[in-house]
Scaffold this active site. Structure first.
Site, mmCIF file in Angstrom:
data_model
loop_
_atom_site.group_PDB
_atom_site.id
_atom_site.type_symbol
_atom_site.label_atom_id
_atom_site.label_comp_id
_atom_site.label_asym_id
_atom_site.label_seq_id
_atom_site.Cartn_x
_atom_site.Cartn_y
_atom_site.Cartn_z
ATOM 1 N N ARG A 31 2.827 -9.513 -1.493
ATOM 2 C CA ARG A 31 2.910 -8.315 -2.327
ATOM 3 C C ARG A 31 3.840 -7.249 -1.758
ATOM 4 N NH1 ARG A 31 -3.183 -5.824 -1.626
ATOM 5 N NH2 ARG A 31 -2.306 -3.812 -2.183
ATOM 6 N N ASP A 78 -4.168 -8.115 -4.583
ATOM 7 C CA ASP A 78 -4.284 -9.265 -3.687
ATOM 8 C C ASP A 78 -4.468 -10.558 -4.471
ATOM 9 O OD1 ASP A 78 -3.910 -8.418 -1.041
ATOM 10 O OD2 ASP A 78 -5.826 -7.386 -1.075
ATOM 11 N N HIS A 127 0.821 -1.215 0.000
ATOM 12 C CA HIS A 127 0.000 0.000 0.000
ATOM 13 C C HIS A 127 0.853 1.262 0.000
ATOM 14 C CE1 HIS A 127 -3.200 -2.872 0.771
ATOM 15 N NE2 HIS A 127 -3.910 -2.000 0.098
ATOM 16 N N CYS A 162 -9.759 -2.812 -10.112
ATOM 17 C CA CYS A 162 -9.230 -1.644 -9.390
ATOM 18 C C CYS A 162 -7.835 -1.892 -8.834
ATOM 19 C CB CYS A 162 -10.187 -1.214 -8.290
ATOM 20 S SG CYS A 162 -10.489 -2.486 -7.059
#
Ligand code: PEP
Ligand code: MG
Length: 546
Positions: free
Chosen positions: A464, A454, A188, A501
């Site tokens: 990730r 994900d 993120h 997305c």
């Protein structure tokens, strides 16, 4: 020259500022006389914070492992509360030493004395004292340094790691770029860097050792190059590349307000992913036709206490009104994994991405999600809001979530509060489990949105956020291509739609595939919208067009 994993493209040139590194924590050895009072205050604050943290740890350990184990921490608390210990350190500060240096010196002295006595009990106490030292130093640096608002000059940030919420507080006026030792392609932190448009390279081994404060740094994340104190000719060259890069970005602006229409006439909806309400204007300005993903967890991550229903209502209402008839997909709270927040206490886990995250925390913390759903429903009458649930693996989860939503609708009706009774519900497809049973799941929802970030980590079993395996993180692996095809096909068969997305939606190499599969919406970081529109306007939708 060193390199890492480039996650947000651009060129940044400037002086390094190291934060959160061992070097920085004990950087200032001496202080001026005028700083003694302030330094003592900082030390007292760090001690109080340390005591609070250990008391919390003790409580948790007692609950999980019993009193005996938790008593270990009683020893830590005793040391921290020991007046003599604090007095020694304060006296050292009075000799014009920084709080960090004073803590280190006093603890070193204590350890030396303890070592003289050969005793197993004391040996263990040495480990405890070292642990305490680490905690106080950490708390000292946090109170002083990790406040980005205090950075007033233009710098390049160098640190071991940045959390997503720290990254979201970066002011790009002063922080020109950043380098971290940890991190992966779609952590993120990396995603936020991209949406801020700040040049960033993560996973740079030993960055905090090789780079010193005030070193002149060049980040070239287009070519994955980091220069430390480069020669003049390199600086000139990179300045030119930067100019070219910015010009290219400027030229893309002409696509902002054009439709994303393929050469054979298919219009693709381009949405924006946002993490904060202030990003709405940037999304509109870049030509977003919708908000395909609002990561609402950032509302929680920036606060020390839970956001109230009213606070959230105001945020969702503002977005709904700003976007008018354009759709806004509000993803419900998705914390856990690499997204931590102070206001929701989650246990430390061995495998946080496979653990207690996203909707999995809802049943035990139902009041939190009920407040959020209430706020979304109340705001739904002001625009075109949709609800999306993250991290689904089964139909039972959807039953549970829909049941909760119905309960809240009934409650609002009883209170005569208006809302959109037909609010559409979607789920994220980000686990192979959800993709493989998409034919069943689609019957219960109105749309899908593929969370390729994900979906990639769970399908390939590649973390990730882990730089050690980032070479294996391939969102275009045949297995993922197969799952995406399956999901879009199942949604269309049932007269529903599928968007994407995850970061794959803004990967130029993936656009043709996504178009041909029949994806209905691409939702990307706002800064990527013009580029994506340009690519779509130069692509065909139909297969075998020639
Ligand atoms: C995803 O997983 O692809 C996604 C969009 O959600 P997040 O990146 O917030 O996990
Ligand atoms: Mg996700």
């Amino acid at each position: 020259m060193i390199s890492g994993i480039p996650v947000s493209k651009g060129i940044a040139l400037g002086k390094a500022l190291l934060i959160n590194s061992e070097e920085n924590k004990i950087k200032k050895e001496k202080i001026s006389k005028t700083k003694i009072k302030l330094e003592t205050k900082r030390f007292v604050k760090a001690i109080k914070k340390s005591i609070k943290q250990i008391k919390k740890i003790k409580k948790n350990v007692k609950l999980k492992l019993g009193k005996e184990k938790s008593d270990i921490f009683e020893g830590h608390i005793m040391i921290l509360e020991d007046e003599e210990f604090s007095k020694d350190i304060k006296n050292f500060i009075k000799k014009k030493y920084s709080a960090e240096t004073s803590v280190k010196k006093i603890i070193k002295k204590q350890i030396q004395e303890m070592k003289k006595i050969k005793n197993d009990y004391l040996k263990n106490r040495i480990i405890d004292i070292k642990d305490i030292e680490k905690r106080i130093i950490n708390n000292l640096s946090n109170t002083e340094i990790k406040n980005f608002n205090k950075i007033k000059k233009k710098i390049i940030l160098i640190c071991k790691d940045l959390t997503p919420s720290e990254t979201s507080q970066i002011n790009t006026k002063n922080i020109l770029g950043f380098i971290t030792e940890l991190g992966g392609k779609t952590s993120h932190t990396s995603i936020i860097a991209k949406s801020l448009g700040i040049p960033a390279i993560v996973g740079v081994k030993n960055a905090t050792k090789n780079i010193k404060n005030e070193d002149y740094i060049i980040i070239d994340s287009i070519n994955n190059e980091i220069y430390i104190n480069p020669k003049k000719n390199i600086i000139l060259l990179k300045n030119r590349i930067q100019e070219k890069f910015l010009k290219k970005k400027e030229n893309l602006k002409i696509f902002k307000n054009l439709d994303a229409i393929t050469l054979d006439g298919k219009i693709i909806k381009i949405g924006a992913n946002i993490n904060k309400i202030d990003e709405i204007d940037i999304a509109i300005e870049n030509g977003a036709k919708s908000i395909g993903l609002y990561r609402t967890e950032f509302i929680y991550m920036e606060k020390n206490s839970l956001p109230t229903e009213e606070e959230q209502f105001k945020i969702y209402k503002k977005i709904a009104k700003k976007m008018k008839e354009k759709e806004v997909i509000i993803r419900t709270l998705d914390i856990g994994g690499d997204k931590k927040c102070k206001c929701i206490n989650l246990p430390k886990e061995e495998n946080p991405f496979l653990g207690y995250r996203a909707i999995r925390i809802y049943p035990k913390k139902i009041h939190i999600i009920r407040d959020q759903l209430k706020a979304i429903l109340r705001a739904s009458k002001f625009g075109n809001l949709k609800i999306m649930f993250p991290m689904i693996i089964s139909i039972e989860e959807i039953y549970f979530l829909k049941k909760e939503l119905e309960k809240i609708k009934t409650e609002l009706r009883k209170k005569n509060i208006n809302f959109n009774n037909n609010i559409k519900i979607g789920i994220m497809i980000e686990t192979p489990a959800a993709a493989l049973i998409s034919n069943i799941l689609i019957k219960e929802v109105d749309f899908f949105s593929i969370g390729s970030n994900d979906l990639t980590q769970y399908t390939l079993a590649v973390d990730r956020g882990n730089d050690l395996v980032s070479n294996l993180y391939d969102p275009m692996h045949p297995s993922i291509i197969k799952l995406i095809k399956m999901v879009v096909k199942e949604s269309h068969k049932n007269g529903k739609w599928t968007g994407i997305c995850g970061e794959l939606a803004s990967n130029p190499a993936a656009i043709k595939f996504l178009l041909q599969v029949g994806i209905d919406e691409l939702s990307v970081s706002s800064s990527e919208i013009p580029k994506i529109k340009k690519i779509i306007r130069n692509s065909y939708f139909k297969k075998n067009i020639f």
